[in-house]
Scaffold this active site. Structure first.
Site, PDB file in Angstrom:
ATOM      1  N   GLU A 165      37.719  45.395  33.455  1.00  0.00           N
ATOM      2  CA  GLU A 165      36.302  45.256  33.060  1.00  0.00           C
ATOM      3  C   GLU A 165      35.321  45.865  34.051  1.00  0.00           C
ATOM      4  O   GLU A 165      34.384  45.204  34.502  1.00  0.00           O
ATOM      5  CB  GLU A 165      35.972  43.784  32.801  1.00  0.00           C
ATOM      6  N   GLU A 388      43.093  41.134  26.819  1.00  0.00           N
ATOM      7  CA  GLU A 388      42.489  39.799  26.769  1.00  0.00           C
ATOM      8  C   GLU A 388      41.867  39.584  25.400  1.00  0.00           C
ATOM      9  O   GLU A 388      41.349  40.527  24.786  1.00  0.00           O
ATOM     10  CB  GLU A 388      41.392  39.607  27.827  1.00  0.00           C
TER      11      GLU A 388
HETATM   12  C1  BG6 Z   1      36.935  38.455  31.017  1.00  0.00           C
HETATM   13  C2  BG6 Z   1      37.551  38.505  32.388  1.00  0.00           C
HETATM   14  O1  BG6 Z   1      35.613  38.875  31.131  1.00  0.00           O
HETATM   15  O2  BG6 Z   1      36.752  37.238  30.396  1.00  0.00           O
HETATM   16  C3  BG6 Z   1      38.254  37.242  32.831  1.00  0.00           C
HETATM   17  O3  BG6 Z   1      38.395  39.615  32.549  1.00  0.00           O
HETATM   18  C4  BG6 Z   1      37.471  36.036  32.335  1.00  0.00           C
HETATM   19  O4  BG6 Z   1      38.378  37.275  34.217  1.00  0.00           O
HETATM   20  C5  BG6 Z   1      37.440  36.079  30.813  1.00  0.00           C
HETATM   21  O5  BG6 Z   1      37.926  34.820  32.810  1.00  0.00           O
HETATM   22  C6  BG6 Z   1      36.726  34.897  30.196  1.00  0.00           C
HETATM   23  O6  BG6 Z   1      35.443  34.794  30.727  1.00  0.00           O
HETATM   24  P1  BG6 Z   1      34.906  33.431  31.342  1.00  0.00           P
HETATM   25  O7  BG6 Z   1      33.578  33.781  31.889  1.00  0.00           O
HETATM   26  O8  BG6 Z   1      34.845  32.456  30.224  1.00  0.00           O
HETATM   27  O9  BG6 Z   1      35.889  33.040  32.393  1.00  0.00           O
END
Ligand code: BG6
Length: 492
Positions: A165, A388
């Site tokens: 990201e 993800e």
């Molecule tokens: C992504 C990241 O943006 O989203 C992760 O790569 C992150 O590191 C995930 O944990 C979820 O976001 P958040 O802010 O809910 O932890």
């Protein structure tokens, strides 16, 4: 398009799950690990420090066993740069090197394909003190780190991801705890200089990977989600194109084709914020080719033209955009925290009345997943790995010793269905690794916002026994994997 018969998932599809080092490992200053920017930042009020997290550093074997029980074909995790190079460059930490050997070996012993992110939000603090990504030396430091980990783990790791990201670090870095800029006169220029240096580091790392590990595959891992125009008003369409360029295409145009997206370039030029490009940089970026595109997908976003800003700009004879956006969809809380930092053009975020929201206010848009996959495929024609996708929720360990996260099953089912439709549309896909394999610390919302298939018995400040429990979603996902994506029915 309505199909009578959907395509199957490819035979060797990598059904996996993801984590990142600083959010899951704990032991953040133990066994020789140097601090990263995450360890020196002030954690958001009411959220846990990063010293224990899920204690994966000590319990990785148990965690990998549980992943194997679930039938995972792949585990995507990151290497903490400052665990192997405590100062960012120079002295190597043997215990850190050993940890990742052990973790990779544990995966391989259970037939789980390790997918390694080289850098996930955790720049070594010492490099940050020396100017971080704004200092071009950081590119060389990243290459030194890349050479070390390719040498160490290259014979056992086939899939590499460069930078997680990068777009979110550039757009909402303050909330993630990654970026600040020394360019006080024009912070936008500082940010995009960091961005340029990272793009260059990524290109060099891809080239190095291909030279050192001819059988390995490497790709970028931005966060991609299509931007919708709020209405079919032509001005709204321009707004959506602007934000698509700034949020999505800048990163993939460069990683895949080696050029700056022209809309972003024009925008930066207009604000005297063009990065300094050294002779040879663009040639390097052009020559470096990823083998696939990995991306994280959480949701789409919607924008509309900012009429007030457009009026102001037309009064001064400038039609192409002010600087007035806050991403209130994905990373909405992240963006909210950086009030006053307006860096993205003459558009503003709009609510999308068609998408429900998670408990944490993130839009849920499975169909947007399909359209994002289609768009990425048709722009770049490279196989896609989803690194993800997932639902953050307040999961609860019930008195029956179970976690009934049916909402997560529903979320995943809808996304997997849309991914299958995208494959039917002709998109080439190699894997799907939802966030997250196991509960971990959110970027800025602590432990209470859980994503994992595996529950970790701890609270924000009470570490309890850190015992692991498989959530209902993990049993459901196991069935999905066993049937190679055919069986998406509820658990009975
Ligand atoms: C992504 C990241 O943006 O989203 C992760 O790569 C992150 O590191 C995930 O944990 C979820 O976001 P958040 O802010 O809910 O932890």
């Amino acid at each position: 398009m309505i199909y009578q018969k959907q395509a199957d998932f490819p035979e060797k599809f990598l059904w996996g799950a993801s984590t990142s080092a600083y959010q899951v490992e704990g032991a953040n200053l133990s066994d020789g690990k140097g601090p990263s920017v995450q360890d020196v930042k002030k954690v958001p009020e009411g959220t846990s420090e990063l010293d224990v997290c899920a204690d994966h550093y000590h319990r990785y074997q148990e965690d990998v066993n549980l992943m194997a029980e679930m039938g995972l074909k792949a585990y995507r995790f990151s290497i903490a740069w400052s665990r192997v190079l405590p100062h960012g460059t120079g002295e190597v930490n043997p215990k850190g090197i050993k940890f990742y050997h052990d973790l990779i070996d544990a995966c391989r012993a259970r037939k789980i394909e390790p997918i390694v992110t080289m850098y996930h939000f955790d720049l070594p603090a010492e490099l940050d003190q020396k100017g971080g990504w704004e200092n071009r030396d950081c590119v060389d430091a990243f290459l030194e780190f890349a050479r070390l980990i390719f040498q160490e783990y290259g014979s056992k790791v086939k899939y590499w991801l460069t930078i997680n990201e990068q777009n979110m670090m550039t757009l909402v870095g303050a909330a993630i705890g990654t970026f600040s800029t020394a360019d006080k006169e024009n912070p936008l220029r500082g940010l995009y200089q960091q961005n340029h240096n990272m793009l260059l580091a990524q290109a060099k790392a891809m080239k190095l990977c291909h030279e050192m590990l001819p059988d390995a595959k490497i790709g970028p891992a931005p966060n991609i989600g299509l931007i919708y125009p709020k209405t079919c008003r032509p001005e709204d369409m321009i707004a959506a194109q602007n934000f698509n360029a700034v949020r999505n295409w800048l990163y993939l145009d460069m990683a895949v084709n080696g050029y700056y997206n022209s809309i972003v370039w024009a925008y930066l030029k207009d604000r005297d914020a063009l990065p300094k490009i050294e002779p040879g940089d663009m040639e390097i970026m052009k020559a470096a080719k990823p083998d696939f595109i990995a991306f994280n997908y959480y949701n789409t976003a919607t924008v509309e033209a900012d009429d007030m800003m457009l009026e102001k700009l037309s009064a001064i004879g400038n039609q192409d955009g002010g600087a007035n956006y806050q991403d209130n969809n994905n990373n909405n809380q992240k963006a909210d925290q950086q009030s006053g930092q307006n860096i993205l053009g003459a558009f503003k975020s709009a609510a999308n009345p068609n998408t429900p929201k998670t408990e944490f206010g993130w839009e849920i848009d499975p169909i947007g997943f399909r359209s994002t996959l289609r768009e990425v495929w048709s722009r770049y024609h490279l196989p896609i790995l989803i690194t993800e996708n997932g639902l953050g929720a307040y999961d609860k360990l019930e008195s029956d010793g179970k976690i009934h996260d049916l909402y997560r099953i529903d979320y995943l089912r809808k996304h997997i269905n849309q991914m299958r439709l995208a494959i039917t549309d002709g998109v080439e896909m190699i894997g799907y690794c939802p966030w997250s394999a196991i509960d971990l610390i959110s970027t800025h919302e602590g432990m209470r916002k859980r994503y994992g298939f595996i529950f970790v018995n701890r609270e924000e400040f009470d570490l309890k026994d850190l015992k692991r429990y498989r959530k209902d979603s993990s049993y459901w996902y196991q069935k999905v994997i066993e049937s190679n994506g055919q069986d998406l029915r509820d658990l009975t």
